[in-house]
Write a protein that holds these residues in place. Structure first.
Motif, PDB file in Angstrom:
ATOM      1  N   ARG A 119       0.844  -1.197   0.000  1.00 46.80           N
ATOM      2  CA  ARG A 119       0.000   0.000   0.000  1.00 46.80           C
ATOM      3  C   ARG A 119       0.870   1.234   0.000  1.00 46.80           C
ATOM      4  O   ARG A 119       1.871   1.292   0.710  1.00 46.80           O
ATOM      5  CB  ARG A 119      -0.804   0.070   1.306  1.00 46.80           C
ATOM      6  CG  ARG A 119      -1.999  -0.785   1.359  1.00 46.80           C
ATOM      7  CD  ARG A 119      -2.647  -0.667   2.755  1.00 46.80           C
ATOM      8  NE  ARG A 119      -3.580  -1.769   2.893  1.00 46.80           N
ATOM      9  CZ  ARG A 119      -4.781  -1.777   2.341  1.00 46.80           C
ATOM     10  NH1 ARG A 119      -5.215  -0.726   1.675  1.00 46.80           N
ATOM     11  NH2 ARG A 119      -5.559  -2.840   2.463  1.00 46.80           N
ATOM     12  N   TYR A 120       0.471   2.227  -0.800  1.00 44.78           N
ATOM     13  CA  TYR A 120       1.045   3.565  -0.678  1.00 44.78           C
ATOM     14  C   TYR A 120      -0.083   4.431  -0.136  1.00 44.78           C
ATOM     15  O   TYR A 120      -0.982   4.795  -0.879  1.00 44.78           O
ATOM     16  CB  TYR A 120       1.501   4.088  -2.039  1.00 44.78           C
ATOM     17  CG  TYR A 120       2.685   3.349  -2.635  1.00 44.78           C
ATOM     18  CD1 TYR A 120       3.954   3.477  -2.065  1.00 44.78           C
ATOM     19  CD2 TYR A 120       2.538   2.546  -3.757  1.00 44.78           C
ATOM     20  CE1 TYR A 120       5.040   2.819  -2.613  1.00 44.78           C
ATOM     21  CE2 TYR A 120       3.626   1.889  -4.312  1.00 44.78           C
ATOM     22  CZ  TYR A 120       4.870   2.029  -3.741  1.00 44.78           C
ATOM     23  OH  TYR A 120       5.948   1.381  -4.272  1.00 44.78           O
ATOM     24  N   GLY A 121      -0.063   4.694   1.149  1.00 43.11           N
ATOM     25  CA  GLY A 121      -1.192   5.396   1.756  1.00 43.11           C
ATOM     26  C   GLY A 121      -2.448   4.559   1.579  1.00 43.11           C
ATOM     27  O   GLY A 121      -2.470   3.392   1.978  1.00 43.11           O
ATOM     28  N   LEU A 139      -3.719   0.785  -3.084  1.00 44.72           N
ATOM     29  CA  LEU A 139      -3.243  -0.587  -3.058  1.00 44.72           C
ATOM     30  C   LEU A 139      -2.513  -0.862  -4.379  1.00 44.72           C
ATOM     31  O   LEU A 139      -3.136  -1.090  -5.403  1.00 44.72           O
ATOM     32  CB  LEU A 139      -4.464  -1.499  -2.898  1.00 44.72           C
ATOM     33  CG  LEU A 139      -4.271  -2.920  -2.416  1.00 44.72           C
ATOM     34  CD1 LEU A 139      -3.419  -2.986  -1.159  1.00 44.72           C
ATOM     35  CD2 LEU A 139      -5.652  -3.546  -2.166  1.00 44.72           C
ATOM     36  N   ALA A 140      -1.178  -0.819  -4.346  1.00 44.33           N
ATOM     37  CA  ALA A 140      -0.402  -0.994  -5.589  1.00 44.33           C
ATOM     38  C   ALA A 140      -0.252  -2.470  -5.931  1.00 44.33           C
ATOM     39  O   ALA A 140      -0.243  -2.845  -7.106  1.00 44.33           O
ATOM     40  CB  ALA A 140       0.965  -0.342  -5.450  1.00 44.33           C
ATOM     41  N   VAL A 141      -0.091  -3.315  -4.901  1.00 43.11           N
ATOM     42  CA  VAL A 141       0.025  -4.763  -5.107  1.00 43.11           C
ATOM     43  C   VAL A 141      -0.889  -5.435  -4.094  1.00 43.11           C
ATOM     44  O   VAL A 141      -0.845  -5.118  -2.903  1.00 43.11           O
ATOM     45  CB  VAL A 141       1.491  -5.241  -4.930  1.00 43.11           C
ATOM     46  CG1 VAL A 141       1.587  -6.749  -5.030  1.00 43.11           C
ATOM     47  CG2 VAL A 141       2.407  -4.585  -5.963  1.00 43.11           C
ATOM     48  N   ASN A 167       0.947  -0.695 -17.893  1.00 49.27           N
ATOM     49  CA  ASN A 167       1.664   0.274 -17.059  1.00 49.27           C
ATOM     50  C   ASN A 167       0.881   0.544 -15.784  1.00 49.27           C
ATOM     51  O   ASN A 167      -0.336   0.696 -15.825  1.00 49.27           O
ATOM     52  CB  ASN A 167       1.848   1.594 -17.808  1.00 49.27           C
ATOM     53  CG  ASN A 167       2.957   1.495 -18.824  1.00 49.27           C
ATOM     54  OD1 ASN A 167       3.897   0.718 -18.645  1.00 49.27           O
ATOM     55  ND2 ASN A 167       2.846   2.250 -19.898  1.00 49.27           N
ATOM     56  N   GLY A 168       1.581   0.560 -14.668  1.00 49.40           N
ATOM     57  CA  GLY A 168       0.934   0.853 -13.400  1.00 49.40           C
ATOM     58  C   GLY A 168       0.294  -0.362 -12.745  1.00 49.40           C
ATOM     59  O   GLY A 168      -0.319  -0.252 -11.685  1.00 49.40           O
ATOM     60  N   ALA A 169       0.461  -1.553 -13.343  1.00 59.60           N
ATOM     61  CA  ALA A 169      -0.188  -2.752 -12.818  1.00 59.60           C
ATOM     62  C   ALA A 169       0.414  -3.214 -11.486  1.00 59.60           C
ATOM     63  O   ALA A 169      -0.250  -3.873 -10.695  1.00 59.60           O
ATOM     64  CB  ALA A 169      -0.088  -3.893 -13.842  1.00 59.60           C
ATOM     65  N   GLY A 170       1.681  -2.858 -11.259  1.00 58.98           N
ATOM     66  CA  GLY A 170       2.337  -3.292 -10.023  1.00 58.98           C
ATOM     67  C   GLY A 170       3.540  -4.196 -10.248  1.00 58.98           C
ATOM     68  O   GLY A 170       4.064  -4.780  -9.292  1.00 58.98           O
ATOM     69  N   LYS A 171       4.016  -4.297 -11.472  1.00 62.33           N
ATOM     70  CA  LYS A 171       5.146  -5.189 -11.774  1.00 62.33           C
ATOM     71  C   LYS A 171       6.420  -4.749 -11.046  1.00 62.33           C
ATOM     72  O   LYS A 171       7.053  -5.545 -10.354  1.00 62.33           O
ATOM     73  CB  LYS A 171       5.406  -5.231 -13.293  1.00 62.33           C
ATOM     74  CG  LYS A 171       4.214  -5.684 -14.115  1.00 62.33           C
ATOM     75  CD  LYS A 171       4.540  -5.734 -15.603  1.00 62.33           C
ATOM     76  CE  LYS A 171       4.866  -4.386 -16.234  1.00 62.33           C
ATOM     77  NZ  LYS A 171       3.769  -3.398 -16.215  1.00 62.33           N
ATOM     78  N   THR A 172       6.777  -3.490 -11.240  1.00 61.04           N
ATOM     79  CA  THR A 172       8.021  -3.005 -10.629  1.00 61.04           C
ATOM     80  C   THR A 172       7.946  -3.094  -9.109  1.00 61.04           C
ATOM     81  O   THR A 172       8.906  -3.525  -8.448  1.00 61.04           O
ATOM     82  CB  THR A 172       8.303  -1.547 -11.078  1.00 61.04           C
ATOM     83  OG1 THR A 172       8.536  -1.558 -12.487  1.00 61.04           O
ATOM     84  CG2 THR A 172       9.507  -0.957 -10.370  1.00 61.04           C
ATOM     85  N   THR A 173       6.816  -2.731  -8.549  1.00 62.55           N
ATOM     86  CA  THR A 173       6.662  -2.793  -7.090  1.00 62.55           C
ATOM     87  C   THR A 173       6.869  -4.223  -6.596  1.00 62.55           C
ATOM     88  O   THR A 173       7.605  -4.461  -5.626  1.00 62.55           O
ATOM     89  CB  THR A 173       5.265  -2.268  -6.688  1.00 62.55           C
ATOM     90  OG1 THR A 173       5.093  -0.955  -7.220  1.00 62.55           O
ATOM     91  CG2 THR A 173       5.101  -2.222  -5.183  1.00 62.55           C
ATOM     92  N   THR A 174       6.243  -5.194  -7.266  1.00 55.00           N
ATOM     93  CA  THR A 174       6.402  -6.600  -6.866  1.00 55.00           C
ATOM     94  C   THR A 174       7.867  -7.023  -6.961  1.00 55.00           C
ATOM     95  O   THR A 174       8.407  -7.665  -6.049  1.00 55.00           O
ATOM     96  CB  THR A 174       5.545  -7.500  -7.785  1.00 55.00           C
ATOM     97  OG1 THR A 174       4.194  -7.050  -7.754  1.00 55.00           O
ATOM     98  CG2 THR A 174       5.622  -8.957  -7.350  1.00 55.00           C
TER      99      THR A 174
HETATM  100  N1  LIG Z   1       6.463   5.429  -4.303  1.00 54.75           N
HETATM  101  C1  LIG Z   1       5.191   5.388  -4.729  1.00 54.75           C
HETATM  102  N2  LIG Z   1       4.235   6.134  -4.121  1.00 54.75           N
HETATM  103  C2  LIG Z   1       2.952   6.094  -4.538  1.00 54.75           C
HETATM  104  N3  LIG Z   1       2.508   5.328  -5.547  1.00 54.75           N
HETATM  105  C3  LIG Z   1       3.410   4.569  -6.186  1.00 54.75           C
HETATM  106  C4  LIG Z   1       4.799   4.553  -5.816  1.00 54.75           C
HETATM  107  N4  LIG Z   1       5.452   3.702  -6.628  1.00 54.75           N
HETATM  108  C5  LIG Z   1       4.518   3.187  -7.467  1.00 54.75           C
HETATM  109  N5  LIG Z   1       3.306   3.705  -7.201  1.00 54.75           N
HETATM  110  C6  LIG Z   1       2.045   3.377  -7.897  1.00 54.75           C
HETATM  111  O1  LIG Z   1       1.856   1.986  -7.794  1.00 54.75           O
HETATM  112  C7  LIG Z   1       1.292   1.472  -9.001  1.00 54.75           C
HETATM  113  C8  LIG Z   1       2.148   0.338  -9.527  1.00 54.75           C
HETATM  114  O2  LIG Z   1       3.367   0.883 -10.019  1.00 54.75           O
HETATM  115  P1  LIG Z   1       4.488  -0.027 -10.652  1.00 54.75           P
HETATM  116  O3  LIG Z   1       4.772  -1.162  -9.747  1.00 54.75           O
HETATM  117  O4  LIG Z   1       5.619   0.860 -11.003  1.00 54.75           O
HETATM  118  O5  LIG Z   1       3.750  -0.558 -11.962  1.00 54.75           O
HETATM  119  P2  LIG Z   1       4.342  -1.225 -13.296  1.00 54.75           P
HETATM  120  O6  LIG Z   1       5.788  -1.521 -13.062  1.00 54.75           O
HETATM  121  O7  LIG Z   1       3.513  -2.427 -13.522  1.00 54.75           O
HETATM  122  O8  LIG Z   1       4.148  -0.200 -14.385  1.00 54.75           O
HETATM  123  C9  LIG Z   1       1.172   2.649  -9.960  1.00 54.75           C
HETATM  124  O9  LIG Z   1      -0.147   3.132  -9.918  1.00 54.75           O
HETATM  125  C10 LIG Z   1       2.148   3.660  -9.379  1.00 54.75           C
HETATM  126  O10 LIG Z   1       1.725   4.970  -9.699  1.00 54.75           O
END
Ligand SMILES: Nc1ncnc2c1ncn2[C@@H]1O[C@H](COP(=O)(O)OP(=O)(O)O)[C@@H](O)[C@H]1O
Ligand SMILES: [Mg+2]
Length: 245
Positions: free
Chosen positions: A10-12, A15-17, A36-43
């Motif tokens: 969670r970012y605040g 729910l990113a993942v 884009n924005g699905a949560g790949k990088t975060t995971t």
């Molecule tokens: N540090 C952060 N603070 C707030 N929101 C974030 C942060 N990093 C990523 N997000 C949000 O989390 C979601 C997933 O991002 P990300 O994992 O980068 O997606 P992907 O790699 O699939 O494009 C996006 O909506 C992004 O805007």
């Protein structure tokens, strides 16, 4: 090799993942797809120990990423979205520096650097300054730093983004090579992309994430055996609410 259980970030309030779970065994090459924005990088950042999860557990090569972070990080090589390259360093100097910070024992550093240079097709440019290399070669340096300590698990975040078609082919060839059980010990490779052809070219299994949730985990052969293309599946799985199929 990778065991992810209900990984949540969670970012605040956002729910990113959302409870992402999967298992990946030795020798698997997995495409991690999602818009884009699905949560790949975060995971991926969570699995590689760069970002704490809000909830859930993960183990890399048997090591819990939260309880044994050092051992877990030692077992994983990571190519981030933007690799931390130092443009003023030469390729060998940079990889020697990475070997040091990754705790590769001094006696093994030289051979680790040489083997990474060779595997990534960098032998001819090893004395060049990183900033003078093409994007394709810089990406190879990024992959070289990821494999330097010979980890059993590789996590590559959009390894071909921004490359031209020839560079893309070279990097795909390199990844296929890194996964080849005849050339190395069986590695587990997870690569994110939104290029469906990339997944079809080098992966046997696909994970699809949409709005933070895992929506598909399947062998590619099974998907296409049903007569649908990966593109059809992707379009269907990532529809926004209210859109027609
Ligand atoms: N540090 C952060 N603070 C707030 N929101 C974030 C942060 N990093 C990523 N997000 C949000 O989390 C979601 C997933 O991002 P990300 O994992 O980068 O997606 P992907 O790699 O699939 O494009 C996006 O909506 C992004 O805007
Ligand atoms: Mg990303």
């Amino acid at each position: 090799m990778i065991e992810a259980d209900n990984i949540t970030k969670r970012y605040g309030d956002f729910l990113a993942v959302d409870q992402v779970s999967f298992r990946a065994g030795a020798g698997e090459v997995i495409g991690f797809l999602g818009p884009n924005g699905a949560g790949k990088t975060t995971t991926m950042r969570i699995l590689t120990g760069f970002l704490p999860a809000t909830d859930g557990r993960a183990r890399i090569a048997g090591h819990d990423i939260f309880e044994e972070p050092l051992a877990a990080r030692r077992a994983v090589g990571y190519l981030p979205e933007t690799p931390p390259l130092y443009p003023e360093m030469d390729v060998t100097g940079y990889l020697e520096f990475v070997a040091k910070i990754k705790d590769v024992p001094r006696a093994r550093r030289r051979s680790a650097v040489e083997s990474a240079l060779e595997r990534c097709g960098l032998a001819d440019v090893h004395r060049r300054v990183i900033g003078s290399l093409s994007k394709g070669f810089r990406q190879r340096v990024g992959i070289a730093q990821a494999i330097l300590h010979d980890p059993p698990v590789l996590i590559l975040d959009e390894p071909t983004v921004g490359l031209d078609p020839i560079q893309i082919r070279e990097i795909r060839g390199l990844i296929a090579d890194l996964a080849d059980p005849e050339k190395t010990e069986a590695r587990t490779i997870v690569l994110s992309t939104h290029i469906l052809a990339e997944v079809e070219a080098i992966c046997r299994r696909v994970l699809m994430i949409h709005e933070g949730k895992m929506v598909l985990d399947s062998a590619i052969g099974e998907l296409t055996a049903e007569g649908q293309s990966l593109e059809d599946v992707f379009a269907r799985m990532t529809l926004r609410e209210g859109e027609a199929a």
